[in-house]
Design an enzyme around this catalytic site. Structure first.
Site, PDB file in Angstrom:
ATOM      1  N   LYS A  19       0.851  -1.199   0.000  1.00 19.86           N
ATOM      2  CA  LYS A  19       0.000   0.000   0.000  1.00 19.86           C
ATOM      3  C   LYS A  19       0.884   1.246   0.000  1.00 19.86           C
ATOM      4  CE  LYS A  19      -3.097   2.626   3.136  1.00 19.86           C
ATOM      5  NZ  LYS A  19      -3.952   2.619   4.339  1.00 19.86           N
TER       6      LYS A  19
ATOM      7  N   ARG B  24      -7.443  -0.758   1.487  1.00 23.64           N
ATOM      8  CA  ARG B  24      -7.948  -2.036   0.978  1.00 23.64           C
ATOM      9  C   ARG B  24      -8.459  -1.898  -0.458  1.00 23.64           C
ATOM     10  NH1 ARG B  24     -11.879  -2.487   6.048  1.00 23.64           N
ATOM     11  NH2 ARG B  24     -10.106  -1.318   6.851  1.00 23.64           N
TER      12      ARG B  24
ATOM     13  N   ASP C  33     -12.268   6.528   4.063  1.00 24.02           N
ATOM     14  CA  ASP C  33     -10.996   6.398   4.778  1.00 24.02           C
ATOM     15  C   ASP C  33     -10.480   4.955   4.773  1.00 24.02           C
ATOM     16  OD1 ASP C  33      -8.814   7.231   6.204  1.00 24.02           O
ATOM     17  OD2 ASP C  33      -9.870   7.467   8.118  1.00 24.02           O
TER      18      ASP C  33
ATOM     19  N   GLU D 171      -9.350   3.291   2.439  1.00 30.56           N
ATOM     20  CA  GLU D 171      -8.874   3.365   1.045  1.00 30.56           C
ATOM     21  C   GLU D 171      -7.750   2.375   0.742  1.00 30.56           C
ATOM     22  OE1 GLU D 171      -7.642   5.095   3.410  1.00 30.56           O
ATOM     23  OE2 GLU D 171      -5.513   4.868   3.005  1.00 30.56           O
TER      24      GLU D 171
ATOM     25  N   ASP E 299       1.600   6.712   5.203  1.00 29.01           N
ATOM     26  CA  ASP E 299       0.658   5.675   4.784  1.00 29.01           C
ATOM     27  C   ASP E 299       1.133   4.937   3.515  1.00 29.01           C
ATOM     28  OD1 ASP E 299      -1.618   4.349   5.551  1.00 29.01           O
ATOM     29  OD2 ASP E 299      -2.998   5.633   4.429  1.00 29.01           O
TER      30      ASP E 299
ATOM     31  N   LYS F  21     -10.404  12.613   8.141  1.00 28.18           N
ATOM     32  CA  LYS F  21      -9.845  12.329   9.467  1.00 28.18           C
ATOM     33  C   LYS F  21      -9.845  13.613  10.297  1.00 28.18           C
ATOM     34  CE  LYS F  21      -6.548   8.713   8.090  1.00 28.18           C
ATOM     35  NZ  LYS F  21      -7.077   7.588   8.885  1.00 28.18           N
TER      36      LYS F  21
ATOM     37  N   ASP G 105      -2.939  10.242   3.402  1.00 31.47           N
ATOM     38  CA  ASP G 105      -4.295   9.767   3.667  1.00 31.47           C
ATOM     39  C   ASP G 105      -5.023  10.781   4.551  1.00 31.47           C
ATOM     40  OD1 ASP G 105      -6.613   8.400   4.127  1.00 31.47           O
ATOM     41  OD2 ASP G 105      -5.718   6.803   5.360  1.00 31.47           O
TER      42      ASP G 105
END
Ligand code: BES
Ligand code: ZN
Ligand code: ZN
Length: 503
Positions: A265, A351, A347, A349, A288, A277, A270
């Protein structure tokens, strides 16, 4: 940092510091420690007698201009209990030696390895510890003091006859630690200095230097390949996404041999997207992309260490931003595999992008998959910042990974994948929803979502959200991105290659 084996008498070696370590309840009675004590006029014995040299873990005893030694300083670190001393502690002692001298503006260090630490593996651990310790997270500071890096290390304690073995350990340790530092540097980069396109450029430059094949897909190619889940995450950002593919092919490999796929990833920032967030701590979300960085670091080392199996890294990279074109909660996306996803929370994201990364890695012919991702806050609830979580669909493959983690000195712990977690993601409109039902188990739910895209391919998921970043500096390494998983993945790839070439 140059690291060499020096077999000259230790007292004659000129340096800024001679460093060694002692165990609890140890007397400098024999071996090089006794010689050191003698050369120094019995200082160690006297310090031990007054209770100032106890060997307690990370105790630090520093002598200036030590008698009988050409070194300017003698530093003795406490190594703790001898029966608890493993390569993990050795790596940390070596790192602490480097950082103690570095903070005193020293550049040339002599490291005396103790009697049990003169194997190839020990030389590797020492070299790793030192190179990891020499790394700093202050790239953008303009007032860095000159000379705040160790330039020369002489490792002593080895007989001339053991030189080749020790040098092999050092070379291997250097490759692995420099690759881990490569991943750390990427992890530390702020998101304005590391967009998906910049990450792709840096991956490509590394690949060219390392001799790996590289392909970078831009937004158009990603759209042509129908990677709808990745595109859905990037659509809210002004920065276009990238898919980074690096391939290592060994010189000779049999057609039916297993192919290891590493999917990482790489969300360069993010914000959460429309499911924004909170601002507290949001700056941390530049890291991230540490799953992707771990795969790049591992590939860099793999290119040099040449395992006997093909390894492909697939790294989907995007920002997750709440722009005017951003996806909205409730949107339905069609992933590359054809599976439809209801985006209950923008959020979640990681996956999404991994779903397409995993699908593509399978399409490329990977027979075994490992993904690494800063996937969930929930993994921190389960394991704190201590262990990375391991989820796997194939027990023997998972056991291999856990064994590699142990060998590499990285803490990893298994968490469950059960069908019940799948049931928590039922969607009334699409095949699956990208969140659970709010009843906990977030790390397992995230893992189970990814599982939906792995089909029958043996797969391991590493949730590194708690371990990819370290808030505080440790005596043996700098705060910031940790480069976690690089060492484990390299160890696994080497063993995987060795086993699969026998098939
Ligand atoms: N990148 C975060 C996870 C994360 C949290 C990484 C803390 C590092 C430190 C991930 O994309 C995320 O936001 N996950 C959500 C999932 C939820 C919406 C189902 C989370 O964990 O809250
Ligand atoms: Zn997120
Ligand atoms: Zn994320």
């Amino acid at each position: 940092m140059e690291i060499t084996i020096d077999t000259r008498p230790f007292a004659d070696i000129d340096s800024d510091a001679l460093v060694t370590y002692v165990f609890e309840q140890e007397k400098p009675a024999d071996g090089l420690l006794a010689q050191l004590d003698q050369a120094n006029g019995g200082t160690l014995t006297r310090l031990a007698a007054t209770g100032e040299l106890t060997g307690k873990w990370l105790e630090s005893t520093l002598l200036y201009y030590p008698q009988g030694l050409a070194a300017q300083r003698l530093l003795i670190l406490g190594a703790g209990k001898r029966d608890k001393f493993t390569s993990v502690e050795l790596r940390r002692i070596a790192g602490t030696a480097v950082r103690s001298l570095k903070s005193r503006q020293g550049r040339r260090l002599v490291f005396l390895a103790r009697e049990n630490d003169r194997s190839e593996a020990a030389a590797q651990a020492i070299a790793e510890g030192m190179i990891l310790a020499n790394f700093d997270s202050e790239k953008y500071k303009t007032d860095k003091k000159p000379g705040s890096e160790i330039t020369n290390v002489a490792m002593i304690g080895w007989e001339e006859s053991a030189r080749a073995e020790a040098e092999r350990g050092i070379t291997r340790g250097r490759i692995i630690a420099e690759s881990q530092n490569f991943a750390r540097d990427l992890g530390n980069e702020p998101s304005n200095k590391l967009t998906p396109s910049i990450l792709a450029d840096r991956a490509a430059a590394m690949a060219r230097e390392a001799g790996l094949a590289v392909e970078i897909f831009d937004e158009k190619k990603i759209a042509d390949l129908k990677m709808g889940a990745l595109l859905s995450v990037s659509q809210g950002s002004a920065e276009p996404p990238r898919m980074i593919i690096l391939t290592y092919t060994p010189e000779s490999v049999n057609q039916n041999a297993p192919v290891l796929g590493l999917v990482g990833k790489a969300i360069t920032f993010d914000s959460g997207g429309i499911s924004l967030k909170q601002s507290k701590g949001m700056e941390d979300m530049k890291y991230d992309m540490c799953g992707g960085a771990a795969m790049l670091g591992a590939m860099r080392a793999i290119a040099a260490l040449k395992p006997k199996c093909k390894v492909i890294a697939v790294i989907p990279s995007s920002e997750n931003m709440p722009g005017g074109r951003a996806q909205k909660p409730g949107d339905v996306q069609i992933s590359m595999a054809g599976k439809t996803i209801e985006v209950a929370n923008t959020d979640a994201e990681g996956r999404m992008v991994l779903a397409d990364g995993i699908a593509y890695a399978r399409q490329l012919g990977c027979t075994h998959l490992i993904d690494a991702a800063t996937l969930t806050g929930a993994v921190v609830v389960a394991l704190s910042y201590v262990n990375s979580a391991v989820f796997g669909t194939d027990q023997s493959f998972t056991d291999q990974l856990l064994a590699s983690a142990k060998a590499a000195g990285e803490k990893m712990w298994p968490l469950p994948l059960d069908d019940e977690y799948r049931d928590m993601m039922k969607s009334s409109i699409a095949d699956i929803k990208n969140t659970g039902n709010g009843k906990g188990g977030g790390a397992s739910v995230g893992a189970m979502f990814l599982r939906e895209f792995t089909g029958s391919t043996p797969w391991i998921h590493l949730d590194i959200a708690g371990t990819a970043w370290q808030d505080d500096t440790k005596p043996w390494n700098a705060k910031g991105a940790t480069g976690v998983a690089v060492r484990t993945l390299v160890d696994l790839a080497m063993k995987f290659g060795a086993n699969s070439s026998k098939l």
